[in-house]
Design a protein around this motif. Structure first.
Motif, short mmCIF file in Angstrom:
data_model
loop_
_atom_site.label_atom_id
_atom_site.label_comp_id
_atom_site.label_asym_id
_atom_site.label_seq_id
_atom_site.Cartn_x
_atom_site.Cartn_y
_atom_site.Cartn_z
N GLN A 143 0.39 -1.10 0.15
CA GLN A 143 -0.13 0.02 -0.06
C GLN A 143 0.80 0.81 0.05
O GLN A 143 2.73 1.37 1.02
CB GLN A 143 -1.10 -0.22 0.80
N ARG A 171 1.07 -3.97 2.67
CA ARG A 171 -0.72 -4.24 3.09
C ARG A 171 -1.17 -4.88 4.38
O ARG A 171 -1.48 -4.65 5.38
CB ARG A 171 -1.39 -3.89 2.08
N ASP A 216 -9.76 4.09 -0.84
CA ASP A 216 -8.38 5.08 -0.13
C ASP A 216 -8.44 6.30 -0.23
O ASP A 216 -7.56 7.01 -0.40
CB ASP A 216 -6.85 4.38 -0.70
#
Length: 659
Positions: free
Chosen positions: A330, A340, A490
């Motif tokens: 990520q 992640r 996100d």
């Protein structure tokens, strides 16, 4: 909870006291407070805090970002920024420092506690990575050629492509093997040299004879240096090998051209699609749209998608296609990534992904590679594979770029510093731009060299929802609907969805609209729970994830969304009216795209800082009075991206192995 050293730099006394109470209530040690830059620097040097809560605007006109930079560089402490507001330039400056978090006034105790916990967790991971980098940095900066890293048991923990070629082993088969087995050497000279190097005596100029995997023997020079580890195990070592003059290494022979036939794209084609997928769903959905189109147009091809998306299993693959799932990473900054899910440092997750990609390419042996967005892959993870494919000479490499990447100056600087222009020039025969040159000229904006210009083809926008099946609503609803989406989730829950729900609470009856909201699979769990709480009692349906939103786009009177590539192309293809709120996190891409579309009267744009319930209410009323996008589609929008990609592929000639 361990007691940590915390310093507060804030010029408002009441805020200072509020933060101090929370810090001490968490069991941490408050080492002091400061109101201006000189006091902060003096106190920081004296007390060496592990975390600094830093106001961006300090007493006496001091700059909190510059102050934080000085503290972070000297003390390697975590920083949480405090501000009542922040423009995009300030946010970008804080990202360059690597902020551990942000607190926007007014804040709650829970928000402060969460920010402190997150900052300490991310900072601990950063510190481990720094130690890892320090242990390697002094050794790796001056050695080149064939490189092996071994642990205290002489097992290989890292190797580069040159080393793998030297010994004739695939990179992935070298890891974990004993160095003496891989080099096929059992000489006391090497054993003695390793012992001396581990004792602190670097070895240079050692000549040994090694035997490669096809039993070819050659003389090599060996340089050895000790590699510090965790203090509990025997030291590792770095071995750099170079052929002795007179015995140059030219690589192992490949199958001759007699083993290969050149055929049109289709029967015998093995397409490898790379999508690094670190943020949201855009890369995955764009690649899936292309894969579906190519499998429909060329039913005899095989397509293998290599992706890091944790959501790839939620999308159905067409016949002839499959995927390899990389461990997910990520984005934590403009060019920063971390695992992640896996609890391992960034260098380790990068090495793992790099070797999985190379292993997959060597076993699959593609004759066409399509890379989405990132020429070298995330943090260069694709480079060993690109080097290997170039050596084989039997794979056509194609780079696919979305039209808008970031602010042109930022892209040019990044691509120059990271040698991306060189990667494109040396590794890719073709560059496809997923957009229209008339709407945004990526070629000139990003300064692609003249040697690459002839390889570039603009193929129009790719709508990821183009091949989605239409979904009928469970039951007809005469009440007009507004569709709200923030892409993968996100970012956008607090800045768009919360204000929207407040708008629905206050003005929903006047608008007479119901709402369908997709919050995204990557939305923070706590924020998702809060979203559900705020939606109670409102004419709102919440969806965390939908494989396709085409039916909602078609049914909605208005679409309210962030301005990612896929969201915008799907809006242009299927929506009636659009309000875009660009997300400015990490990149300016969405702001540039939304501005361009607004300039062409294809959307209404609200800047993130201007989003309020009142602003959303007024914008919705305004766009409902305007003509829809159907007229623009009738006149012609550049939406035939997948069709043009298929047409491009039909003109390719690919190398097909016959044995």
């Amino acid at each position: 909870m361990s007691k940590r050293r915390v310093m507060i730099v804030e010029d408002e006394v009441m805020v200072q006291m509020h933060l101090a109470g929370i810090v001490e209530g968490l069991g941490h040690q408050l080492v002091g407070t400061a109101e201006d830059t000189p006091t902060a620097l003096e106190l920081g040097e004296k007390e060496a805090p592990e975390l600094v809560l830093m106001d961006i605007h300090l007493a006496g006109g001091g700059d909190g970002v510059d102050t934080a930079l000085q503290l972070a560089e000297k003390l390697e402490c975590a920083i949480i920024f405090i501000t009542a507001y922040a423009d995009e330039e300030t946010i970008m400056r804080t990202q360059e420092i690597g902020a551990g978090g942000y607190l926007v006034k007014p804040f709650t105790d829970a928000q402060v506690r969460a920010a402190i916990a997150t900052a300490f967790a991310s900072h601990a991971k950063l510190q481990r990575e720094r130690e890892h980098a320090r242990s390697l940095g002094g050794v790796l900066t001056h050695i080149g050629g064939a490189l092996f890293l071994i642990d205290g048991n002489n097992e290989i923990t890292f190797t580069n492509q040159s080393a793998a070629d030297l010994v004739g082993w695939p990179v992935y088969k070298v890891y974990g093997r004993n160095i003496f087995t891989v080099l096929d050497v059992d000489t006391d000279d090497l054993k003695d040299a390793l012992a001396k190097a581990r004792a602190g005596e670097p070895i240079e100029g050692l000549q040994i004879r090694v035997t490669d995997n096809v039993k070819q023997e050659r003389a090599v020079w060996v340089t050895i240096e000790s590699l510090p580890v965790d203090g509990k195990s025997a030291p590792g070592a770095v071995l750099s090998l170079a052929p002795v003059s007179g015995e140059p290494f030219t690589g192992h022979s490949k199958k001759t051209s007699e083993d290969v036939q050149w055929r049109p794209f289709g029967l015998g084609t093995r397409l490898l699609v790379y999508s690094h997928d670190t943020f949201g769903l855009g890369h995955l959905r764009r690649c899936m749209a292309i894969i579906r189109k190519l499998c429909a147009e060329f039913p005899d091809i095989s397509v293998l998608l290599v992706t890091g998306s944790p959501m790839v299993h939620r999308y159905s693959m067409p016949p002839g296609a499959d995927y390899v799932k990389l461990p997910s990473i990520q984005k934590t900054g403009a060019e920063s990534y971390q695992a992640r899910s896996l609890q391992i440092p960034s260098p380790d997750i990068q090495a793992l992904r790099t070797n999985l990609i190379l292993h997959t390419a060597r076993d699959y042996q593609p004759n066409v590679l399509l890379v989405d967005h990132s020429p070298a892959g995330s943090k260069g993870e694709l480079l060993p594979t690109l080097d290997w494919l170039r050596t084989s000479g039997e794979c056509t490499c194609v780079l696919g770029l979305r039209d808008i990447i970031d602010d042109p100056a930022t892209v040019r600087q990044s691509w120059s510093e990271n040698l991306t222009y060189d990667v494109i020039e040396s590794h890719y025969e073709h560059v496809l731009v997923y957009g229209s040159k008339d709407m945004y000229d990526s070629l000139s904006e990003y300064g692609l060299p003249e040697s690459v210009e002839a390889r570039v083809e603009f193929v129009d926008f790719i709508s990821s929802a183009e091949s989605d099946q239409r979904i009928q609503p469970d039951a007809p609803d005469d009440k007009p609907m507004i569709f709200v989406t923030i892409g993968g989730g996100d970012g956008g829950t607090e800045t768009l969805l919360f204000p929207f729900l407040e708008m629905m609470k206050r003005f929903g009856a006047e608008l007479g609209l119901r709402a369908e909201i997709v919050s995204g699979p990557f939305a923070d769990r706590d924020l998702q729970v809060e979203l559900e709480r705020r939606a109670q009692g409102l004419p709102v349906v919440l969806h965390e994830f939908l494989p396709s939103t085409r039916h909602l786009l078609e049914q909605a009177e208005v679409t309210l969304s962030t301005a990612g590539y896929n969201t915008c192309t799907d809006i242009l293809a299927f929506a009636q009216r659009s309000i875009l709120v660009p997300r400015a996190l990490y990149r300016m891409e969405q702001t540039i795209r939304a501005t361009q579309l607004a300039r062409l009267d294809l959307c209404c744009m609200i800047r993130p800082d201007d989003v309020t319930p009142e602003a959303l209410f007024e914008a919705i009323k305004k766009v409902r009075r305007q003509p829809g996008l159907e007229e623009a589609r009738r006149k012609g929008l550049p939406l035939g991206g997948t069709e043009k990609v298929a047409r491009f592929c039909s003109n390719l000639t690919v190398a097909v192995r016959m044995s």
